[in-house]
Write a protein that holds these residues in place. Structure first.
Motif, PDB file in Angstrom:
ATOM      1  N   VAL A  93      68.401  79.244  -0.298  1.00  0.00           N
ATOM      2  CA  VAL A  93      67.051  79.365  -0.831  1.00  0.00           C
ATOM      3  C   VAL A  93      65.989  79.384   0.278  1.00  0.00           C
ATOM      4  O   VAL A  93      64.826  79.713   0.034  1.00  0.00           O
ATOM      5  CB  VAL A  93      66.768  78.228  -1.842  1.00  0.00           C
ATOM      6  CG1 VAL A  93      66.350  76.948  -1.131  1.00  0.00           C
ATOM      7  CG2 VAL A  93      65.706  78.647  -2.850  1.00  0.00           C
ATOM      8  N   LEU A  94      66.378  79.049   1.508  1.00  0.00           N
ATOM      9  CA  LEU A  94      65.425  79.132   2.616  1.00  0.00           C
ATOM     10  C   LEU A  94      64.932  80.564   2.819  1.00  0.00           C
ATOM     11  O   LEU A  94      63.811  80.770   3.289  1.00  0.00           O
ATOM     12  CB  LEU A  94      66.067  78.606   3.904  1.00  0.00           C
ATOM     13  CG  LEU A  94      66.437  77.124   3.912  1.00  0.00           C
ATOM     14  CD1 LEU A  94      67.070  76.744   5.249  1.00  0.00           C
ATOM     15  CD2 LEU A  94      65.220  76.258   3.625  1.00  0.00           C
ATOM     16  N   GLY A  95      65.747  81.551   2.462  1.00  0.00           N
ATOM     17  CA  GLY A  95      65.312  82.940   2.585  1.00  0.00           C
ATOM     18  C   GLY A  95      64.129  83.252   1.692  1.00  0.00           C
ATOM     19  O   GLY A  95      63.075  83.710   2.172  1.00  0.00           O
ATOM     20  N   PRO A  96      64.235  83.014   0.368  1.00  0.00           N
ATOM     21  CA  PRO A  96      63.072  83.214  -0.492  1.00  0.00           C
ATOM     22  C   PRO A  96      61.871  82.366  -0.124  1.00  0.00           C
ATOM     23  O   PRO A  96      60.728  82.807  -0.253  1.00  0.00           O
ATOM     24  CB  PRO A  96      63.611  82.832  -1.881  1.00  0.00           C
ATOM     25  CG  PRO A  96      65.062  83.108  -1.799  1.00  0.00           C
ATOM     26  CD  PRO A  96      65.459  82.752  -0.399  1.00  0.00           C
ATOM     27  N   LEU A  97      62.098  81.120   0.338  1.00  0.00           N
ATOM     28  CA  LEU A  97      60.973  80.285   0.750  1.00  0.00           C
ATOM     29  C   LEU A  97      60.241  80.894   1.940  1.00  0.00           C
ATOM     30  O   LEU A  97      59.011  80.902   2.002  1.00  0.00           O
ATOM     31  CB  LEU A  97      61.464  78.879   1.093  1.00  0.00           C
ATOM     32  CG  LEU A  97      61.766  77.961  -0.085  1.00  0.00           C
ATOM     33  CD1 LEU A  97      62.386  76.665   0.404  1.00  0.00           C
ATOM     34  CD2 LEU A  97      60.519  77.685  -0.894  1.00  0.00           C
ATOM     35  N   ALA A  98      60.997  81.404   2.904  1.00  0.00           N
ATOM     36  CA  ALA A  98      60.360  82.074   4.045  1.00  0.00           C
ATOM     37  C   ALA A  98      59.581  83.290   3.580  1.00  0.00           C
ATOM     38  O   ALA A  98      58.457  83.553   4.057  1.00  0.00           O
ATOM     39  CB  ALA A  98      61.434  82.482   5.060  1.00  0.00           C
ATOM     40  N   LEU A  99      60.132  84.033   2.628  1.00  0.00           N
ATOM     41  CA  LEU A  99      59.424  85.196   2.088  1.00  0.00           C
ATOM     42  C   LEU A  99      58.124  84.783   1.423  1.00  0.00           C
ATOM     43  O   LEU A  99      57.092  85.457   1.572  1.00  0.00           O
ATOM     44  CB  LEU A  99      60.318  85.923   1.078  1.00  0.00           C
ATOM     45  CG  LEU A  99      59.677  87.104   0.347  1.00  0.00           C
ATOM     46  CD1 LEU A  99      59.316  88.209   1.322  1.00  0.00           C
ATOM     47  CD2 LEU A  99      60.612  87.628  -0.735  1.00  0.00           C
ATOM     48  N   SER A 100      58.149  83.663   0.688  1.00  0.00           N
ATOM     49  CA  SER A 100      56.937  83.217  -0.005  1.00  0.00           C
ATOM     50  C   SER A 100      55.822  82.888   0.983  1.00  0.00           C
ATOM     51  O   SER A 100      54.648  83.163   0.730  1.00  0.00           O
ATOM     52  CB  SER A 100      57.242  82.001  -0.881  1.00  0.00           C
ATOM     53  OG  SER A 100      57.458  80.845  -0.090  1.00  0.00           O
ATOM     54  N   VAL A 101      56.170  82.303   2.122  1.00  0.00           N
ATOM     55  CA  VAL A 101      55.172  81.954   3.127  1.00  0.00           C
ATOM     56  C   VAL A 101      54.650  83.203   3.816  1.00  0.00           C
ATOM     57  O   VAL A 101      53.444  83.357   4.050  1.00  0.00           O
ATOM     58  CB  VAL A 101      55.763  80.971   4.158  1.00  0.00           C
ATOM     59  CG1 VAL A 101      54.794  80.739   5.303  1.00  0.00           C
ATOM     60  CG2 VAL A 101      56.120  79.647   3.488  1.00  0.00           C
ATOM     61  N   ILE A 102      55.557  84.136   4.130  1.00  0.00           N
ATOM     62  CA  ILE A 102      55.163  85.358   4.821  1.00  0.00           C
ATOM     63  C   ILE A 102      54.303  86.253   3.934  1.00  0.00           C
ATOM     64  O   ILE A 102      53.301  86.823   4.372  1.00  0.00           O
ATOM     65  CB  ILE A 102      56.410  86.120   5.310  1.00  0.00           C
ATOM     66  CG1 ILE A 102      57.132  85.298   6.382  1.00  0.00           C
ATOM     67  CG2 ILE A 102      56.039  87.494   5.861  1.00  0.00           C
ATOM     68  CD1 ILE A 102      58.491  85.856   6.755  1.00  0.00           C
ATOM     69  N   ALA A 103      54.689  86.377   2.648  1.00  0.00           N
ATOM     70  CA  ALA A 103      54.027  87.329   1.762  1.00  0.00           C
ATOM     71  C   ALA A 103      52.745  86.779   1.145  1.00  0.00           C
ATOM     72  O   ALA A 103      51.865  87.548   0.759  1.00  0.00           O
ATOM     73  CB  ALA A 103      54.990  87.745   0.639  1.00  0.00           C
ATOM     74  N   SER A 104      52.621  85.463   1.040  1.00  0.00           N
ATOM     75  CA  SER A 104      51.476  84.889   0.345  1.00  0.00           C
ATOM     76  C   SER A 104      50.189  85.018   1.157  1.00  0.00           C
ATOM     77  O   SER A 104      50.178  84.892   2.370  1.00  0.00           O
ATOM     78  CB  SER A 104      51.735  83.411   0.049  1.00  0.00           C
ATOM     79  OG  SER A 104      50.597  82.818  -0.538  1.00  0.00           O
ATOM     80  N   ARG A 105      49.095  85.238   0.440  1.00  0.00           N
ATOM     81  CA  ARG A 105      47.772  85.298   1.070  1.00  0.00           C
ATOM     82  C   ARG A 105      46.883  84.144   0.601  1.00  0.00           C
ATOM     83  O   ARG A 105      45.710  84.113   0.917  1.00  0.00           O
ATOM     84  CB  ARG A 105      47.096  86.636   0.732  1.00  0.00           C
ATOM     85  CG  ARG A 105      47.848  87.841   1.272  1.00  0.00           C
ATOM     86  CD  ARG A 105      47.153  89.128   0.926  1.00  0.00           C
ATOM     87  NE  ARG A 105      47.883  90.284   1.440  1.00  0.00           N
ATOM     88  CZ  ARG A 105      47.494  91.546   1.262  1.00  0.00           C
ATOM     89  NH1 ARG A 105      46.389  91.807   0.580  1.00  0.00           N
ATOM     90  NH2 ARG A 105      48.216  92.538   1.752  1.00  0.00           N
ATOM     91  N   ARG A 106      47.475  83.206  -0.164  1.00  0.00           N
ATOM     92  CA  ARG A 106      46.698  82.076  -0.669  1.00  0.00           C
ATOM     93  C   ARG A 106      47.236  80.789  -0.063  1.00  0.00           C
ATOM     94  O   ARG A 106      48.444  80.564  -0.018  1.00  0.00           O
ATOM     95  CB  ARG A 106      46.786  82.011  -2.200  1.00  0.00           C
ATOM     96  CG  ARG A 106      46.274  83.273  -2.882  1.00  0.00           C
ATOM     97  CD  ARG A 106      46.398  83.155  -4.390  1.00  0.00           C
ATOM     98  NE  ARG A 106      45.575  82.052  -4.883  1.00  0.00           N
ATOM     99  CZ  ARG A 106      45.886  81.310  -5.932  1.00  0.00           C
ATOM    100  NH1 ARG A 106      47.022  81.507  -6.557  1.00  0.00           N
ATOM    101  NH2 ARG A 106      45.079  80.345  -6.327  1.00  0.00           N
TER     102      ARG A 106
END
Length: 320
Positions: free
Chosen positions: A132-145
């Motif tokens: 699940v670290l993969g999706p978590l990293a994606l959430s940080v990279i993709a998020s603008r909030r």
């Protein structure tokens, strides 16, 4: 033959049309409303429950068919089911459409093969925690909030706590496979969303599943051979395919049509909690007090992500 075709049409509508989720909350979903914002969240949670309990069943099947053999059974059966139900059209798609669906299929196949190699070496909860670290990293990279960084950080803390504060006691190769599966999971999320926008209903998912099945077949046959044809193994493989591929991937594809990728990625932090529960109920992998605290942190982060999504939907409606 016509009767079979007619019987398949309601099933196709149920798994392929996003609006069908309105039945889950008791009424029609209005664009921009609270139920419209929560509907994709329900889909993600339902998909997570299905895939993790399916993974627990797969762990029981591995001694019979091997890790790659289980992957092959899962993907091949899922591909056949989706092709029959969805009957995707092969004409009328651009080169970019086909490139997207092939990339989606490669990510899906690689994610499954890497994860099941990890599951063959380390406990289910730990494997999903690392993955699940993969999706978590994606959430940080993709998020603008900024708030999404907070939820991702809280979920990450729960993830590491669920791993006992470190993974040094795990089989190193199993941990590496799980991390690789996490990278493929992040890629899967991106291309699942793109495929959902380019292909109607679940057509793109069905085609991508064929790509993933074709990739896995040589490896599965090489590892397990005739073991894959044993009736009881085929039956368990079909159950794993339905629980871990057909249902969850369809639900996730539907959810990603109406849910930002970074919010979806944070919601994926629920997976270790679900996996730990499935491991406890099916595989007798005990939960400690630390595990329970970690699960609470992960669920809290996911609830925060849901509230942020609902709030964003309300603000969008108010400004329109």
């Amino acid at each position: 033959m016509n009767d079979q075709r007619s019987a398949a049409e309601p099933a196709a509508a149920a798994v392929a049309v996003p609006e069908a989720v309105s039945a889950l909350d008791g009424g029609p979903v209005r664009p921009g409303g609270r139920r419209a914002a929560l509907a994709p969240v329900v889909l993600v949670v339902a998909g997570g429950l299905s895939v993790q309990f399916g993974s627990a069943v797969a762990a029981l099947l591995m001694p019979r068919a091997g890790a790659l053999g289980v992957v092959t059974l899962r993907l091949v059966v899922a591909a056949v089911v989706l092709l029959v139900v969805c009957r995707p059209k092969l004409r009328g798609h651009s080169r970019a459409d086909w490139g997207t669906v092939v990339a989606f299929g490669i990510a899906m196949g690689a994610m499954n093969m890497l994860f099941y190699q990890a599951l063959d070496r380390i406990p289910l909860g730990a494997a999903v925690t690392l993955e699940v670290l993969g999706p978590l990293a994606l959430s940080v990279i993709a998020s603008r909030r900024l708030i999404n960084f907070v939820w991702a950080g809280l979920a990450l803390g729960g993830v590491f706590l669920l791993g006992g504060g470190g993974f040094d006691r795990l089989d190193p190769l199993g941990a590496a496979f799980a991390l690789g599966a996490g990278a493929m999971w992040a890629t899967y999320i991106v291309f699942s969303a793109r495929t959902g926008r380019r292909f109607p209903q679940a057509d793109g998912l069905a085609l991508a599943m064929v790509v993933a099945a074709v990739l896995s077949m040589p490896l599965g046959i090489l590892e397990s051979g005739a073991k894959l044809a044993v009736p009881s193994t085929l039956a368990m493989g079909a159950a794993v395919a339905l629980m871990s591929s057909v249902l969850p991937y369809t639900l996730e594809l539907m959810a990603l049509r109406r849910l930002p990728a970074h919010t979806f990625a944070v919601l994926m932090s629920l997976e270790p909690a679900i996996a730990a529960t499935a491991g406890f109920l099916i595989l007798d992998q005990a939960l400690t007090a630390t595990d329970a605290l970690a699960i609470a942190l992960v669920i809290g982060a996911s609830m925060g992500a849901v509230r942020s999504q609902v709030g964003a939907g309300r603000r969008t409606k108010a400004n329109s």
